[in-house]
Design a protein around this motif. Structure first.
Motif, PDB file in Angstrom:
ATOM      1  N   HIS B  84     -34.758 -18.949   7.494  1.00  0.00           N
ATOM      2  CA  HIS B  84     -33.422 -18.380   7.587  1.00  0.00           C
ATOM      3  C   HIS B  84     -33.413 -16.912   7.927  1.00  0.00           C
ATOM      4  O   HIS B  84     -32.395 -16.355   8.235  1.00  0.00           O
ATOM      5  CB  HIS B  84     -32.653 -18.618   6.291  1.00  0.00           C
ATOM      6  CG  HIS B  84     -32.240 -20.041   6.144  1.00  0.00           C
ATOM      7  ND1 HIS B  84     -33.128 -21.018   5.853  1.00  0.00           N
ATOM      8  CD2 HIS B  84     -31.049 -20.642   6.292  1.00  0.00           C
ATOM      9  CE1 HIS B  84     -32.495 -22.188   5.803  1.00  0.00           C
ATOM     10  NE2 HIS B  84     -31.238 -21.973   6.071  1.00  0.00           N
ATOM     11  N   GLU B 283     -25.862 -18.021  -1.884  1.00  0.00           N
ATOM     12  CA  GLU B 283     -25.678 -19.228  -1.077  1.00  0.00           C
ATOM     13  C   GLU B 283     -24.237 -19.720  -1.122  1.00  0.00           C
ATOM     14  O   GLU B 283     -23.655 -20.080  -0.107  1.00  0.00           O
ATOM     15  CB  GLU B 283     -26.625 -20.348  -1.540  1.00  0.00           C
ATOM     16  CG  GLU B 283     -28.077 -20.145  -1.130  1.00  0.00           C
ATOM     17  CD  GLU B 283     -28.768 -19.056  -1.918  1.00  0.00           C
ATOM     18  OE1 GLU B 283     -28.238 -18.673  -2.990  1.00  0.00           O
ATOM     19  OE2 GLU B 283     -29.810 -18.552  -1.466  1.00  0.00           O
ATOM     20  N   ILE B 284     -23.666 -19.716  -2.319  1.00  0.00           N
ATOM     21  CA  ILE B 284     -22.293 -20.204  -2.460  1.00  0.00           C
ATOM     22  C   ILE B 284     -21.325 -19.221  -1.802  1.00  0.00           C
ATOM     23  O   ILE B 284     -20.388 -19.614  -1.106  1.00  0.00           O
ATOM     24  CB  ILE B 284     -21.922 -20.386  -3.952  1.00  0.00           C
ATOM     25  CG1 ILE B 284     -22.962 -21.257  -4.657  1.00  0.00           C
ATOM     26  CG2 ILE B 284     -20.532 -20.982  -4.090  1.00  0.00           C
ATOM     27  CD1 ILE B 284     -23.001 -22.684  -4.214  1.00  0.00           C
ATOM     28  N   GLN B 286     -21.738 -17.388   0.662  1.00  0.00           N
ATOM     29  CA  GLN B 286     -21.758 -17.527   2.114  1.00  0.00           C
ATOM     30  C   GLN B 286     -20.763 -18.589   2.581  1.00  0.00           C
ATOM     31  O   GLN B 286     -20.117 -18.437   3.607  1.00  0.00           O
ATOM     32  CB  GLN B 286     -23.170 -17.876   2.586  1.00  0.00           C
ATOM     33  CG  GLN B 286     -23.811 -16.723   3.330  1.00  0.00           C
ATOM     34  CD  GLN B 286     -25.321 -16.827   3.360  1.00  0.00           C
ATOM     35  OE1 GLN B 286     -25.873 -17.919   3.313  1.00  0.00           O
ATOM     36  NE2 GLN B 286     -25.989 -15.695   3.437  1.00  0.00           N
ATOM     37  N   LYS B 287     -20.664 -19.647   1.803  1.00  0.00           N
ATOM     38  CA  LYS B 287     -19.710 -20.706   2.151  1.00  0.00           C
ATOM     39  C   LYS B 287     -18.292 -20.300   1.773  1.00  0.00           C
ATOM     40  O   LYS B 287     -17.359 -20.419   2.550  1.00  0.00           O
ATOM     41  CB  LYS B 287     -20.071 -22.000   1.403  1.00  0.00           C
ATOM     42  CG  LYS B 287     -21.173 -22.789   2.071  1.00  0.00           C
ATOM     43  CD  LYS B 287     -21.292 -24.157   1.415  1.00  0.00           C
ATOM     44  CE  LYS B 287     -22.744 -24.594   1.342  1.00  0.00           C
ATOM     45  NZ  LYS B 287     -23.223 -24.897   0.013  1.00  0.00           N
ATOM     46  N   GLU B 288     -18.155 -19.787   0.550  1.00  0.00           N
ATOM     47  CA  GLU B 288     -16.831 -19.508   0.015  1.00  0.00           C
ATOM     48  C   GLU B 288     -16.138 -18.355   0.730  1.00  0.00           C
ATOM     49  O   GLU B 288     -14.921 -18.283   0.761  1.00  0.00           O
ATOM     50  CB  GLU B 288     -16.946 -19.193  -1.487  1.00  0.00           C
ATOM     51  CG  GLU B 288     -17.371 -20.386  -2.326  1.00  0.00           C
ATOM     52  CD  GLU B 288     -16.212 -21.343  -2.586  1.00  0.00           C
ATOM     53  OE1 GLU B 288     -15.084 -20.876  -2.760  1.00  0.00           O
ATOM     54  OE2 GLU B 288     -16.456 -22.566  -2.603  1.00  0.00           O
ATOM     55  N   THR B 290     -16.672 -17.368   3.943  1.00  0.00           N
ATOM     56  CA  THR B 290     -16.639 -17.455   5.391  1.00  0.00           C
ATOM     57  C   THR B 290     -15.358 -18.202   5.752  1.00  0.00           C
ATOM     58  O   THR B 290     -15.149 -19.337   5.331  1.00  0.00           O
ATOM     59  CB  THR B 290     -17.873 -18.211   5.920  1.00  0.00           C
ATOM     60  OG1 THR B 290     -19.039 -17.503   5.502  1.00  0.00           O
ATOM     61  CG2 THR B 290     -17.849 -18.277   7.443  1.00  0.00           C
ATOM     62  N   ASP B 292     -12.516 -19.526   8.557  1.00  0.00           N
ATOM     63  CA  ASP B 292     -12.316 -19.876   9.951  1.00  0.00           C
ATOM     64  C   ASP B 292     -10.849 -20.235  10.136  1.00  0.00           C
ATOM     65  O   ASP B 292     -10.382 -21.237   9.599  1.00  0.00           O
ATOM     66  CB  ASP B 292     -13.240 -21.063  10.303  1.00  0.00           C
ATOM     67  CG  ASP B 292     -13.192 -21.371  11.789  1.00  0.00           C
ATOM     68  OD1 ASP B 292     -12.803 -20.476  12.571  1.00  0.00           O
ATOM     69  OD2 ASP B 292     -13.537 -22.510  12.146  1.00  0.00           O
ATOM     70  N   THR B 294      -8.170 -18.996   8.843  1.00  0.00           N
ATOM     71  CA  THR B 294      -7.595 -19.145   7.506  1.00  0.00           C
ATOM     72  C   THR B 294      -6.434 -18.157   7.324  1.00  0.00           C
ATOM     73  O   THR B 294      -6.562 -16.991   7.716  1.00  0.00           O
ATOM     74  CB  THR B 294      -8.677 -18.860   6.442  1.00  0.00           C
ATOM     75  OG1 THR B 294      -9.838 -19.603   6.771  1.00  0.00           O
ATOM     76  CG2 THR B 294      -8.207 -19.227   5.058  1.00  0.00           C
ATOM     77  N   LYS B 302      -8.162 -16.041  -2.771  1.00  0.00           N
ATOM     78  CA  LYS B 302      -9.566 -16.298  -3.147  1.00  0.00           C
ATOM     79  C   LYS B 302     -10.195 -15.047  -3.753  1.00  0.00           C
ATOM     80  O   LYS B 302     -10.877 -15.099  -4.773  1.00  0.00           O
ATOM     81  CB  LYS B 302     -10.356 -16.777  -1.937  1.00  0.00           C
ATOM     82  CG  LYS B 302     -11.829 -16.952  -2.241  1.00  0.00           C
ATOM     83  CD  LYS B 302     -12.483 -17.994  -1.387  1.00  0.00           C
ATOM     84  CE  LYS B 302     -12.462 -19.356  -2.015  1.00  0.00           C
ATOM     85  NZ  LYS B 302     -12.908 -20.412  -1.150  1.00  0.00           N
ATOM     86  N   SER B 326     -16.268 -13.318   7.934  1.00  0.00           N
ATOM     87  CA  SER B 326     -17.433 -13.605   7.103  1.00  0.00           C
ATOM     88  C   SER B 326     -17.622 -12.418   6.172  1.00  0.00           C
ATOM     89  O   SER B 326     -18.040 -11.349   6.579  1.00  0.00           O
ATOM     90  CB  SER B 326     -18.652 -13.804   8.006  1.00  0.00           C
ATOM     91  OG  SER B 326     -19.788 -13.917   7.208  1.00  0.00           O
ATOM     92  N   SER B 328     -19.096 -12.482   2.928  1.00  0.00           N
ATOM     93  CA  SER B 328     -19.902 -12.717   1.721  1.00  0.00           C
ATOM     94  C   SER B 328     -20.797 -11.546   1.342  1.00  0.00           C
ATOM     95  O   SER B 328     -21.061 -11.329   0.178  1.00  0.00           O
ATOM     96  CB  SER B 328     -20.747 -13.979   1.892  1.00  0.00           C
ATOM     97  OG  SER B 328     -21.723 -13.774   2.880  1.00  0.00           O
TER      98      SER B 328
END
Lengths: 197, 361
Positions: B84, B283-284, B286-288, B290, B292, B294, B302, B326, B328
């Protein structure tokens, strides 16, 4: 990445090392698998924080891969890694404890035993117990040298490199250690000889 | 070859070749020493004594070890990191790219998110805060007590942030150039600007939380003398404040935490790994964080929820604007600034409040 299943029929460390330096990921993985436990065991004697230590071992291997092109061949892979882990532990810890020279007052966790074959009677039991106590009460550096030389089988040159002190210092510290139990050893050995001659 | 004829027991114990013979007993060693003993029969007892000493020293194996599973995890983690690594450079923050802003963003990439939630037993009120805080009165420290019903955002001189919960008090050095010391009474969430040269330290009760660049939460149960630290990212060291007389640096009084771990303190430390990873763990997050296409309002919600803050903005005017982002790896204030930039709004941090206003054209 190359499939994991590929079997690598190399067991010789320096060969494995050279393949890893050439960028062989299988050789690299094999090194990690072979040495992570061993490094953990050594590191745990310096620092008894399992997670912190796992991090250190991980970092050592990550850095190893990133620096592989600059790393030279070695016959003593294990000692190279020992040094790297030891260095990493102290460096990481010093970040937390600024101003405290940690490698000066670190603890080296080891419990020496005196092997039982030599112990034949009560007198010897007492003596060996006493020697054991003396060994276990030695200052950390002396304990670490004793541990590396007599348990891990590291030669004095490599000990000096791992602990980042001169070879002369290694012998000086060892001499101090011996001095502590010289008299007890001599009596123990006398007892032993008188019983067996 | 070394001349061993004058060697005494201790000399042999300084000799690699001799020790290796005793420990490994390889054929070439045996051949040499058998031969040597034949030529030096008077040295037999000296050699035998030295040999016994070397062979009798053994070491008790450790109780703690790495399991095979842990080794596999370690291998997996390392490979994951290596795979990564290049991709991290490709993460694009937002679609608008002002050259000036990029510079700021690049500097901020060096920041690592740190969150601390600090809850302490209620019995310690505002006045006690003053009492336990050392230092000269006034000048060196900023002292803030949150008497409102919303959390306050505190921005410290090095860029570190604290979200101070209602009823909590904080005191920190105005200048962080020599030390980054914060005293806390109550509950707060910290995001600490990474600076390994000057560790960031949070003092509360008799506990110290030390951070280099990481994210963690500290809590304690009301009415109980319990103290809790939960880590989101990076590494955190927690220890009991040492007395000046106590020079020992033993390990029982400190604990190191990595992401998604927590420690509770009730007479002694108890460390455990959380069953569910935290939203602000790398890791979380990065998802939470990001987004798109929105809506602005969803993103604000959030941030409010995760950080426990209350961002003030004109929902009718800005709420429905959609954006990609993005966020995070940004601290809280940068997250807010970035989304404002994206919708051409401006933000202010006044007196602990976060206020977003649409720019007039």
């Amino acid at each position: 990445m190359i499939p994991e299943q590929r079997f690598l029929a190399v067991t010789d460390d320096s060969e494995l090392w050279d393949m890893f330096r050439a960028g062989d990921e299988i050789a690299y993985t094999q090194l990690i698998k072979k040495y992570s436990k061993i490094l953990f065991h050594y590191g745990f004697r310096i620092c008894q924080d399992k997670d912190f230590l796992k991090d250190c071992v991980q970092d050592v291997f990550l850095e190893l891969w990133n620096r592989r092109l600059k790393i030279s061949p070695t016959q003593a892979v294990k000692w190279y890694l020992f040094k790297a882990v030891r260095l990493r532990i102290f460096r990481e810890q010093s970040k937390w404890n600024r101003g405290e020279a940690l490698d000066e007052n670190y603890e080296f966790l080891v419990e020496f035993n005196i092997e039982s074959k030599m112990i034949t009677d009560l007198e010897s039991v007492e003596l060996s117990h006493k020697i054991k106590q003396i060994l276990n009460a030695l200052p950390p550096r002396q304990r670490e040298i004793m541990y590396l030389r007599f348990y891990e089988g590291v030669d004095f040159d490599s000990i000096a490199q791992i602990m980042e002190i001169s070879k002369q210092s290694v012998h000086n510290l060892l001499q101090k250690a011996y001095k502590n139990f010289r008299s007890e050893w001599l009596i123990a050995l006398l007892v032993f000889w008188s019983k067996n001659l | 070859m070394t001349n061993y004829t004058n060697y005494e027991v201790e000399d042999f114990l300084h000799d690699d070749f001799f020790i290796n013979w005793v420990l490994k007993g390889a054929d070439e060693h045996n051949a040499f020493w058998n031969d040597w003993l034949l030529n030096n029969p008077d040295k037999k007892s000296v050699v035998e004594n030295a040999r016994r000493i070397v062979s009798s020293i053994t070491v008790q194996p450790l109780d703690t070890t790495l399991s095979d599973t842990e080794v596999d995890e370690l291998v997996g983690y390392i490979k994951n990191q290596l795979q990564h690594k290049p991709q991290n450079d490709n993460v694009v923050a937002l679609k608008f790219n002002f050259s000036k802003y990029l510079k700021v963003a690049a500097i901020l990439l060096a920041f690592i998110l740190v969150g601390v939630l600090f809850v302490k037993t209620r019995q310690a009120g505002g006045p006690q805060l003053q009492q336990q805080l050392p230092g000269k009165p006034g000048s060196e420290y900023f002292s803030i007590i949150n008497t409102s019903t919303d959390s306050k955002l505190i921005r410290m001189s090095d860029g570190s942030l604290a979200v101070l919960k209602p009823g909590s008090g904080i005191k920190y050095l105005k200048s962080f150039t020599k030390a980054r010391e914060v005293f806390l009474d109550g509950e707060a969430f910290f995001e600490v600007h990474k600076n390994p040269a000057i560790p960031f330290q949070v003092h509360s009760s008799n506990m110290v939380v030390r951070v280099l660049g990481t994210s963690f939460t500290v809590k304690s149960q009301k009415d109980k003398q319990e103290f809790k630290v939960i880590v989101n990212t990076g590494k955190v060291l927690v220890y009991k404040a040492k007395k000046a007389t106590d020079s020992s640096s033993d390990n029982q009084n400190s604990v190191t935490l990595i992401p998604n771990q927590q420690v509770t303190y009730q007479l002694k430390f108890k460390k455990e790994t959380l069953p569910v990873p935290l939203i602000l763990s790398k890791e979380i997050a990065q998802k939470e964080f990001t987004f798109d296409n929105t809506p602005f309002s969803v993103i604000v919600e959030k941030i409010n929820r995760v950080y426990g803050v209350h961002i003030e903005y004109d929902k009718a005017l800005l709420g429905n604007i959609s954006l990609n982002a993005s966020l995070s790896d940004r601290p809280l204030d940068e997250k807010v600034k970035l989304i404002c930039k994206a919708v051409n709004a401006s933000c202010e941090f006044i007196d602990g409040r976060i206020v977003i206003s649409a720019q007039n054209k």
